[in-house]
Write a protein that holds these residues in place. Structure first.
Motif, PDB file in Angstrom:
ATOM      1  N   GLU A   9      80.493 100.472  19.790  1.00  0.00           N
ATOM      2  CA  GLU A   9      79.639 101.478  19.148  1.00  0.00           C
ATOM      3  C   GLU A   9      78.193 101.015  19.106  1.00  0.00           C
ATOM      4  OE1 GLU A   9      79.248 102.714  14.620  1.00  0.00           O
ATOM      5  OE2 GLU A   9      81.092 103.509  15.514  1.00  0.00           O
ATOM      6  N   HIS A  10      78.009  99.717  18.915  1.00  0.00           N
ATOM      7  CA  HIS A  10      76.659  99.182  18.758  1.00  0.00           C
ATOM      8  C   HIS A  10      75.949  98.992  20.100  1.00  0.00           C
ATOM      9  CE1 HIS A  10      73.570  96.054  17.851  1.00  0.00           C
ATOM     10  NE2 HIS A  10      73.494  96.679  16.680  1.00  0.00           N
ATOM     11  N   ASP A  11      76.689  98.504  21.105  1.00  0.00           N
ATOM     12  CA  ASP A  11      76.045  98.135  22.366  1.00  0.00           C
ATOM     13  C   ASP A  11      76.556  98.894  23.587  1.00  0.00           C
ATOM     14  OD1 ASP A  11      74.436  95.885  21.268  1.00  0.00           O
ATOM     15  OD2 ASP A  11      76.425  95.048  20.870  1.00  0.00           O
ATOM     16  N   GLY A  12      77.663  99.624  23.428  1.00  0.00           N
ATOM     17  CA  GLY A  12      78.275 100.251  24.596  1.00  0.00           C
ATOM     18  C   GLY A  12      79.280  99.309  25.223  1.00  0.00           C
ATOM     19  N   ALA A  13      80.275  99.879  25.881  1.00  0.00           N
ATOM     20  CA  ALA A  13      81.382  99.067  26.403  1.00  0.00           C
ATOM     21  C   ALA A  13      80.917  98.056  27.444  1.00  0.00           C
ATOM     22  CB  ALA A  13      82.458  99.979  26.989  1.00  0.00           C
ATOM     23  N   GLU A  14      80.025  98.448  28.337  1.00  0.00           N
ATOM     24  CA  GLU A  14      79.615  97.539  29.404  1.00  0.00           C
ATOM     25  C   GLU A  14      78.822  96.358  28.862  1.00  0.00           C
ATOM     26  OE1 GLU A  14      80.433  97.351  32.638  1.00  0.00           O
ATOM     27  OE2 GLU A  14      81.880  98.895  32.077  1.00  0.00           O
ATOM     28  N   ARG A  15      77.873  96.619  27.967  1.00  0.00           N
ATOM     29  CA  ARG A  15      77.073  95.523  27.395  1.00  0.00           C
ATOM     30  C   ARG A  15      77.935  94.650  26.488  1.00  0.00           C
ATOM     31  NH1 ARG A  15      71.741  95.210  27.116  1.00  0.00           N
ATOM     32  NH2 ARG A  15      71.795  94.593  24.917  1.00  0.00           N
ATOM     33  N   ALA A  16      78.892  95.268  25.788  1.00  0.00           N
ATOM     34  CA  ALA A  16      79.727  94.509  24.855  1.00  0.00           C
ATOM     35  C   ALA A  16      80.565  93.460  25.580  1.00  0.00           C
ATOM     36  CB  ALA A  16      80.629  95.455  24.073  1.00  0.00           C
ATOM     37  N   LYS A  17      80.866  93.693  26.843  1.00  0.00           N
ATOM     38  CA  LYS A  17      81.636  92.715  27.609  1.00  0.00           C
ATOM     39  C   LYS A  17      80.942  91.348  27.658  1.00  0.00           C
ATOM     40  CE  LYS A  17      83.776  96.038  30.799  1.00  0.00           C
ATOM     41  NZ  LYS A  17      83.855  96.469  32.214  1.00  0.00           N
ATOM     42  N   GLY A  18      79.643  91.341  27.534  1.00  0.00           N
ATOM     43  CA  GLY A  18      78.889  90.086  27.619  1.00  0.00           C
ATOM     44  C   GLY A  18      78.702  89.393  26.289  1.00  0.00           C
ATOM     45  N   PHE A  19      79.231  89.980  25.188  1.00  0.00           N
ATOM     46  CA  PHE A  19      78.990  89.413  23.864  1.00  0.00           C
ATOM     47  C   PHE A  19      80.260  88.884  23.194  1.00  0.00           C
ATOM     48  CE2 PHE A  19      75.562  92.923  23.641  1.00  0.00           C
ATOM     49  CZ  PHE A  19      74.717  92.171  24.447  1.00  0.00           C
ATOM     50  N   LEU A  20      81.356  88.838  23.920  1.00  0.00           N
ATOM     51  CA  LEU A  20      82.632  88.503  23.295  1.00  0.00           C
ATOM     52  C   LEU A  20      82.717  87.047  22.853  1.00  0.00           C
ATOM     53  CD1 LEU A  20      85.009  90.435  25.728  1.00  0.00           C
ATOM     54  CD2 LEU A  20      84.085  91.203  23.533  1.00  0.00           C
ATOM     55  N   ASN A  21      81.894  86.187  23.396  1.00  0.00           N
ATOM     56  CA  ASN A  21      81.953  84.752  23.071  1.00  0.00           C
ATOM     57  C   ASN A  21      80.871  84.321  22.089  1.00  0.00           C
ATOM     58  OD1 ASN A  21      79.907  85.180  24.997  1.00  0.00           O
ATOM     59  ND2 ASN A  21      79.932  83.012  25.578  1.00  0.00           N
ATOM     60  N   LEU A  22      80.294  85.276  21.358  1.00  0.00           N
ATOM     61  CA  LEU A  22      79.179  84.945  20.479  1.00  0.00           C
ATOM     62  C   LEU A  22      79.553  84.927  18.999  1.00  0.00           C
ATOM     63  CD1 LEU A  22      76.352  87.058  22.164  1.00  0.00           C
ATOM     64  CD2 LEU A  22      77.011  84.679  22.618  1.00  0.00           C
ATOM     65  N   TYR A  23      80.803  85.227  18.666  1.00  0.00           N
ATOM     66  CA  TYR A  23      81.140  85.432  17.260  1.00  0.00           C
ATOM     67  C   TYR A  23      82.273  84.523  16.806  1.00  0.00           C
ATOM     68  CZ  TYR A  23      78.318  89.601  17.941  1.00  0.00           C
ATOM     69  OH  TYR A  23      77.298  90.454  18.241  1.00  0.00           O
ATOM     70  N   LYS A  24      82.258  84.210  15.493  1.00  0.00           N
ATOM     71  CA  LYS A  24      83.312  83.373  14.912  1.00  0.00           C
ATOM     72  C   LYS A  24      84.677  84.054  15.006  1.00  0.00           C
ATOM     73  CE  LYS A  24      82.832  81.214  11.062  1.00  0.00           C
ATOM     74  NZ  LYS A  24      83.149  79.840  11.481  1.00  0.00           N
ATOM     75  N   ASN A  25      84.685  85.322  14.798  1.00  0.00           N
ATOM     76  CA  ASN A  25      85.917  86.101  14.923  1.00  0.00           C
ATOM     77  C   ASN A  25      85.665  87.234  15.902  1.00  0.00           C
ATOM     78  OD1 ASN A  25      86.795  84.461  12.880  1.00  0.00           O
ATOM     79  ND2 ASN A  25      86.880  86.060  11.301  1.00  0.00           N
ATOM     80  N   ILE A  26      86.537  87.388  16.865  1.00  0.00           N
ATOM     81  CA  ILE A  26      86.418  88.485  17.821  1.00  0.00           C
ATOM     82  C   ILE A  26      87.802  89.054  18.114  1.00  0.00           C
ATOM     83  CG2 ILE A  26      86.433  86.861  19.759  1.00  0.00           C
ATOM     84  CD1 ILE A  26      84.652  90.289  19.659  1.00  0.00           C
ATOM     85  N   HIS A  27      87.911  90.333  17.966  1.00  0.00           N
ATOM     86  CA  HIS A  27      89.173  91.029  18.239  1.00  0.00           C
ATOM     87  C   HIS A  27      88.854  92.130  19.253  1.00  0.00           C
ATOM     88  CE1 HIS A  27      92.843  93.464  16.535  1.00  0.00           C
ATOM     89  NE2 HIS A  27      92.998  93.068  17.781  1.00  0.00           N
ATOM     90  N   PHE A  28      89.391  91.973  20.474  1.00  0.00           N
ATOM     91  CA  PHE A  28      89.079  92.972  21.498  1.00  0.00           C
ATOM     92  C   PHE A  28      90.326  93.355  22.284  1.00  0.00           C
ATOM     93  CE2 PHE A  28      88.399  88.914  23.577  1.00  0.00           C
ATOM     94  CZ  PHE A  28      88.866  89.078  24.873  1.00  0.00           C
ATOM     95  N   VAL A  29      90.285  94.564  22.826  1.00  0.00           N
ATOM     96  CA  VAL A  29      91.397  95.124  23.585  1.00  0.00           C
ATOM     97  C   VAL A  29      90.854  95.629  24.913  1.00  0.00           C
ATOM     98  CG1 VAL A  29      93.228  96.864  23.639  1.00  0.00           C
ATOM     99  CG2 VAL A  29      92.564  95.814  21.457  1.00  0.00           C
ATOM    100  N   THR A  30      91.574  95.324  25.977  1.00  0.00           N
ATOM    101  CA  THR A  30      91.215  95.838  27.289  1.00  0.00           C
ATOM    102  C   THR A  30      92.379  96.656  27.844  1.00  0.00           C
ATOM    103  OG1 THR A  30      92.008  93.807  28.328  1.00  0.00           O
ATOM    104  CG2 THR A  30      89.663  93.929  27.819  1.00  0.00           C
ATOM    105  N   GLY A  31      92.055  97.686  28.585  1.00  0.00           N
ATOM    106  CA  GLY A  31      93.077  98.531  29.187  1.00  0.00           C
ATOM    107  C   GLY A  31      92.728  98.849  30.619  1.00  0.00           C
TER     108      GLY A  31
END
Length: 580
Positions: A331-353
């Protein structure tokens, strides 16, 4: 002399007795290099009592059958000690136990396989005493195995440990499983742990110049917990389907020295003090990953940003930052940009399909009138067959739509659409597929026997410095040709057509109209019949102007007169006869 005679007689009797003894009395007893419960199997003793149960050895197949055995003794190291050069299969019936205060559970020089409908619990204590210690491979198949080794390793192998459709728990001091390779598959349920500091629940590494270090989990449930990464692979680590929970109390939850791959809708939960990841490539396909870093420091949960496979999209990504704020990355960055931010947070919960792919192919429906009645509203449908991989019925996640509704004679345009997961669409179309019309057997319709084959292609194009995948296709009319190797569809022309054409004819005949039928109720009315007193008399024949009718009437009168004359003559003859 008598003594001599007696001695000679005794010697002769002894020689005779020796000759008469069976040959088996001189046969050597074979000893097998297998010890159970402190005893060795021999050709004379193939069953050993183990508490209230038994252990039976079949030397022909090198199979050891445990039946409700309770093993508490050892001749050397191991309640089961195999020095066999070949493989040893251990089959389980009932509940079996190996229990020691200061010894190993199973020790073997070769490969061992544990299987069967029963269960085996190994509970051993003692410094450096392993539950299972094998120089070869260890296979656990379709059975239940529980190991406790608080002073050593649960399952130690200088080869590959394979767990196939089995339930395995292994709690130990140094490692739950220590092996060159580890394979867990086919619905296995595995719980492993290591209690010692600086140790792994699963330590998978090549050693002594061997190749390996790979850990593979497929469609299974795995829980791993230890001081160092719960799951450690010196080589590649792959998780495909199922669920994995890996925890480290002081380090990375999970680590691979090579590549890390997660896919096939696997659900992975990671909990550690340092980032999880790998030294190689980290690739995610279809998966759900929930990674947490419990370190008080602001350290991310994932070491390096994962690459999401080309055929997959990020569908959900929620992060928790160092201040505890929750962020919806898509919601904040869009799906494509968000792919590059998954390793920046203490907790990350993501789903890919998996991405969805759609192919659409045009077709023309030609309706003709072949009878007396015009065709009305009718729905026609196409079907596909002879797909690239398998049968179209195998693709339950793929939707095929190809219907058109007609109303009267004419031409109607339609689309054959195939939609579903991209990899499945690729499998369907990779070698071409055939299309024909469904014959639903509606009365008065003839169905088309045309068949087409469609070949699909993908190619990359560059747009604004980025590549995108495009697709195209060719459509060819084909016919079924019999060959020495069977019947196959072959092109009837080398040039593709722009659209498929299917022709249908409506052949209903019209029923005869009501006024065209012969009347069945037009009988003469009663008043039109000639009245009895209006019949013509012999002397009053009406003149009709038709000479032929007059001739007929005279002939009728002459015939009547002749008949009267014959009747009179017959009467006279009868009278004459009576008188005579």
């Amino acid at each position: 002399m008598n003594k001599i005679r007696k001695l000679v007689g005794f010697a002769a009797a002894l020689a005779f007795a020796m000759v008469m003894l069976p040959a088996a009395a001189f046969a050597d007893t074979t000893q097998y290099d297998l010890f159970v419960n402190g005893e060795q199997f021999t050709s004379e003793k193939l069953t050993i009592e183990c508490g209230e149960g038994t252990a039976t050895y079949d030397p022909a197949t090198q199979t050891l059958a445990l039946n409700s055995a309770s093993i508490t003794n050892a001749a050397d190291y191991g309640g089961i000690n195999s020095k066999l050069t070949g493989d040893l299969t251990i089959t389980l019936q009932g509940s079996n136990y190996i229990t020691f205060d200061d010894n190993m559970g199973i020790k073997a020089l070769g490969n061992i396989e544990i299987q069967g409908p029963g269960s085996l619990a190994i509970n051993v204590a003692g410094e450096t005493m392993d539950g299972i210690s094998v120089a070869g491979d260890v296979s656990v198949r379709a059975t239940s195995l529980a190991v406790k080794a608080p002073g050593g390793v649960g399952i130690a192998s200088d080869g590959t440990v394979s767990i196939d459709n089995a339930q395995v728990t292994s709690a130990a001091l140094y490692a739950g499983i220590d092996a060159i390779n580890l394979i867990i598959e086919n619905g296995s349920v595995v719980d492993i742990s290591a209690a010692e500091d600086n140790r792994n629940a699963a330590f998978i590494s090549s050693r002594g110049g061997t190749t390996g270090g790979d850990l593979r989990i497929t469609n299974s449930s795995v829980v791993a917990k230890s001081f160092f990464p719960g799951l450690f692979a010196d080589g590649n680590l792959a998780i495909s389907g199922g669920s994995v929970q890996s925890t480290s109390t002081a380090d990375s939850a999970l680590w691979a020295g090579g590549d890390l791959t997660i896919g096939d809708n696997a659900h992975v939960t990671l909990d550690g003090k340092y980032p999880s990841g790998c030294n190689g490539n980290f690739t995610v396909y279809a998966a759900e990953i929930d990674a947490k870093n419990t370190n008080v420091e602001n350290i991310p949960a994932i070491f390096d940003n994962p690459t999401i496979g080309n055929d997959f999209d990020l569908t959900y990504a929620v992060a928790v930052d160092s201040e505890g704020a929750t962020i919806d990355l898509i919601e904040h960055d869009g799906a494509e940009r968000a792919k590059g931010f998954l390793n920046l947070y203490k907790n990350i919960h993501f789903v890919t399909g998996e991405k969805s792919a759609t192919y659409s192919f045009p077709f023309t429906k030609v309706v003709k009138k072949g009878g007396d009645v015009a065709p009305g509203t009718q729905e026609f449908e196409l079907e596909i067959f002879n797909v690239g991989v398998g049968q179209i019925e195998d693709y339950t996640n793929v939707t095929v739509t190809a219907t058109v509704t007609t109303n009267g004679a004419g031409e109607y345009e339609g689309l054959l659409t195939i939609q579903g997961p991209k990899s499945q669409i690729r499998d369907i179309t990779c070698e071409g597929f055939c299309v024909r019309e469904k014959n639903t057997g509606v009365a008065n319709w003839t169905y088309s026997d045309a068949v087409y084959q469609i070949f699909c292609y993908e190619y990359e194009i560059a747009t604004d410095g980025q590549s995108a995948t495009q697709s195209s296709y060719d459509i060819f009319p084909v016919k079924l040709v019999e060959t020495d190797n069977g019947a196959f569809y072959e092109k009837t022309q080398d040039t593709p057509v722009a659209s498929m054409t299917f022709e249908n004819v409506y052949t209903e005949k019209a029923a005869p109209a009501a006024n065209d039928k012969p009347a069945t109720d037009n009988k003469p009315a009663a008043s039109t019949k000639p009245a009895a007193n209006n019949k013509p008399t012999a002397g009053n024949i009406p003149q009709t102007g038709d000479s032929s009718a007059l001739t007929i009437e005279f002939a009728v009168l002459l015939m009547a007169a002749g008949a009267l004359t014959v009747a009179i003559a017959a009467k006279k003859m009868r009278k004459g006869h009576d008188v005579h």
